[in-house]
Write a protein that holds these residues in place. Structure first.
Motif, mmCIF file in Angstrom:
data_model
loop_
_atom_site.group_PDB
_atom_site.id
_atom_site.type_symbol
_atom_site.label_atom_id
_atom_site.label_comp_id
_atom_site.label_asym_id
_atom_site.label_seq_id
_atom_site.Cartn_x
_atom_site.Cartn_y
_atom_site.Cartn_z
ATOM 1 N N SER A 38 -7.153 9.617 -5.827
ATOM 2 C CA SER A 38 -7.263 11.002 -5.874
ATOM 3 C C SER A 38 -7.328 11.408 -4.467
ATOM 4 O O SER A 38 -7.930 10.747 -3.503
ATOM 5 C CB SER A 38 -8.359 11.215 -6.705
ATOM 6 N N PRO A 39 -7.052 12.750 -4.327
ATOM 7 C CA PRO A 39 -7.459 13.487 -2.962
ATOM 8 C C PRO A 39 -8.951 13.219 -2.526
ATOM 9 O O PRO A 39 -9.299 13.126 -1.374
ATOM 10 C CB PRO A 39 -7.024 14.829 -2.792
ATOM 11 N N GLU A 40 -9.792 13.583 -3.656
ATOM 12 C CA GLU A 40 -11.044 13.572 -3.270
ATOM 13 C C GLU A 40 -11.627 12.006 -2.818
ATOM 14 O O GLU A 40 -12.505 11.755 -1.845
ATOM 15 C CB GLU A 40 -12.007 13.842 -4.554
ATOM 16 N N HIS A 41 -11.198 11.051 -3.402
ATOM 17 C CA HIS A 41 -11.485 9.546 -3.097
ATOM 18 C C HIS A 41 -10.985 9.432 -1.740
ATOM 19 O O HIS A 41 -11.811 8.719 -0.803
ATOM 20 C CB HIS A 41 -10.936 8.857 -4.163
ATOM 21 N N ALA A 42 -9.756 9.831 -1.453
ATOM 22 C CA ALA A 42 -9.081 9.541 -0.070
ATOM 23 C C ALA A 42 -10.092 10.234 1.002
ATOM 24 O O ALA A 42 -10.322 9.518 1.977
ATOM 25 C CB ALA A 42 -7.752 9.960 -0.050
ATOM 26 N N HIS A 43 -10.511 11.378 0.813
ATOM 27 C CA HIS A 43 -11.390 12.051 1.641
ATOM 28 C C HIS A 43 -12.486 11.366 1.834
ATOM 29 O O HIS A 43 -13.069 11.236 3.128
ATOM 30 C CB HIS A 43 -11.359 13.482 1.141
ATOM 31 N N GLU A 44 -13.295 11.010 0.513
ATOM 32 C CA GLU A 44 -14.502 10.170 0.900
ATOM 33 C C GLU A 44 -14.140 8.675 1.821
ATOM 34 O O GLU A 44 -15.236 8.585 2.340
ATOM 35 C CB GLU A 44 -15.119 10.195 -0.564
ATOM 36 N N THR A 45 -13.095 8.334 1.391
ATOM 37 C CA THR A 45 -12.948 7.142 2.261
ATOM 38 C C THR A 45 -13.075 7.260 3.719
ATOM 39 O O THR A 45 -13.263 6.577 4.434
ATOM 40 C CB THR A 45 -11.662 6.316 1.751
ATOM 41 N N LEU A 46 -12.104 8.404 4.102
ATOM 42 C CA LEU A 46 -12.152 8.564 5.564
ATOM 43 C C LEU A 46 -13.566 9.094 5.892
ATOM 44 O O LEU A 46 -14.091 8.604 6.979
ATOM 45 C CB LEU A 46 -11.180 9.841 5.726
ATOM 46 N N GLU A 149 2.822 10.029 -7.569
ATOM 47 C CA GLU A 149 2.640 9.969 -9.029
ATOM 48 C C GLU A 149 1.182 9.284 -9.317
ATOM 49 O O GLU A 149 0.531 9.693 -10.081
ATOM 50 C CB GLU A 149 3.454 9.067 -9.601
ATOM 51 N N VAL A 150 0.752 8.446 -8.456
ATOM 52 C CA VAL A 150 -0.399 7.620 -8.656
ATOM 53 C C VAL A 150 -1.968 8.634 -8.442
ATOM 54 O O VAL A 150 -2.826 8.266 -8.995
ATOM 55 C CB VAL A 150 -0.830 6.151 -7.736
ATOM 56 N N SER A 151 -1.765 9.686 -7.742
ATOM 57 C CA SER A 151 -2.643 10.299 -7.471
ATOM 58 C C SER A 151 -2.546 11.697 -8.361
ATOM 59 O O SER A 151 -3.026 12.804 -7.816
ATOM 60 C CB SER A 151 -3.042 10.686 -5.817
ATOM 61 N N GLY A 152 -1.825 11.868 -9.354
ATOM 62 C CA GLY A 152 -1.519 13.010 -10.192
ATOM 63 C C GLY A 152 -0.638 14.157 -9.372
ATOM 64 O O GLY A 152 -0.861 15.343 -9.752
ATOM 65 N N ARG A 153 0.073 13.580 -8.367
ATOM 66 C CA ARG A 153 0.982 14.603 -7.649
ATOM 67 C C ARG A 153 0.124 15.686 -6.972
ATOM 68 O O ARG A 153 0.677 16.795 -6.711
ATOM 69 C CB ARG A 153 2.045 15.164 -8.315
ATOM 70 N N ARG A 154 -0.968 15.421 -6.534
ATOM 71 C CA ARG A 154 -1.897 16.212 -5.829
ATOM 72 C C ARG A 154 -1.990 16.184 -4.367
ATOM 73 O O ARG A 154 -1.883 14.915 -4.316
ATOM 74 C CB ARG A 154 -3.377 16.184 -6.547
ATOM 75 N N PRO A 155 -1.985 17.101 -3.700
ATOM 76 C CA PRO A 155 -1.873 16.834 -2.236
ATOM 77 C C PRO A 155 -3.251 16.417 -1.527
ATOM 78 O O PRO A 155 -4.127 16.395 -2.113
ATOM 79 C CB PRO A 155 -1.600 18.316 -1.565
ATOM 80 N N MET A 156 -3.018 15.720 -0.393
ATOM 81 C CA MET A 156 -4.254 15.350 0.362
ATOM 82 C C MET A 156 -5.021 16.330 0.590
ATOM 83 O O MET A 156 -4.389 17.649 1.110
ATOM 84 C CB MET A 156 -3.758 14.510 1.581
ATOM 85 N N LEU A 157 -6.298 16.291 0.837
ATOM 86 C CA LEU A 157 -7.277 17.498 1.201
ATOM 87 C C LEU A 157 -7.240 17.361 2.801
ATOM 88 O O LEU A 157 -6.999 16.487 3.515
ATOM 89 C CB LEU A 157 -8.402 16.997 1.003
ATOM 90 N N CYS A 158 -6.994 18.447 3.175
ATOM 91 C CA CYS A 158 -7.236 18.912 4.609
ATOM 92 C C CYS A 158 -8.430 19.213 5.033
ATOM 93 O O CYS A 158 -9.081 20.172 4.635
ATOM 94 C CB CYS A 158 -5.921 19.604 5.062
#
Length: 158
Positions: A38-46, A149-158
């Motif tokens: 998910s964009p949120e999980h990726a953001h928290e990872t960073l 598809e794996v992240s629900g076709r939602r964009p990365m958070l900026c």
């Protein structure tokens, strides 16, 4: 070189990691329908600054310019040819490679030059020369704007 944030988002959505639950991880494995992204999980990872495993994707590319400089320093600029992966399907690029190596350009297999391993915006569009239909996202996966598809076709958070 590819934008580090763009690379992280693509790699995060494509490669599985030992931190993924519900899947049996192996090196080089792709994400699948059971992988959570998910964009949120990726953001928290960073934001975690390396405390979460998936961070290794961006940490690796952060040092890419230094590694290229190291190669240049060791081997000399005249002995280094940097190419973009997305240009490897272009015959002009392979002529540059042939010139650089001092080889005849007709020595490269044309079918390999035309081949492409698609990282795929959708699960169905992944793999060597995978194309899929427009609904799968494969037809324009390179221009999909980072929607997977794996992240629900939602964009990365900026």
């Amino acid at each position: 070189l590819r934008d580090p944030a763009d690379f992280f988002w693509a790699a995060y959505n494509f490669w599985s990691s030992p931190a993924d639950a519900k899947i049996e991880w192996r090196a080089g494995a792709w994400t699948n329908e059971e992988t959570y992204r998910s964009p949120e999980h990726a953001h928290e990872t960073l934001r975690a600054g390396g405390k979460l495993f998936n961070y290794h994707f961006i940490n690796y590319w952060r040092r890419a310019a230094d590694r290229i400089s190291d190669f240049r320093d060791v081997f000399g600029a005249q002995n280094l040819l940097a190419l973009r992966t997305e240009d490897l399907g272009d015959e002009t690029t392979w002529r540059r490679v042939a010139d650089f190596l001092g080889l005849p350009p007709d020595g490269f297999d044309g079918s390999l030059i035309a081949s492409k391993t698609n990282s795929g915006a959708s699960f169905a569009s992944r793999g060597m020369n995978a194309v899929g239909d427009a609904a799968s996202g494969a037809a324009e996966s390179g221009s999909m704007g980072g929607l997977y598809e794996v992240s629900g076709r939602r964009p990365m958070l900026c």
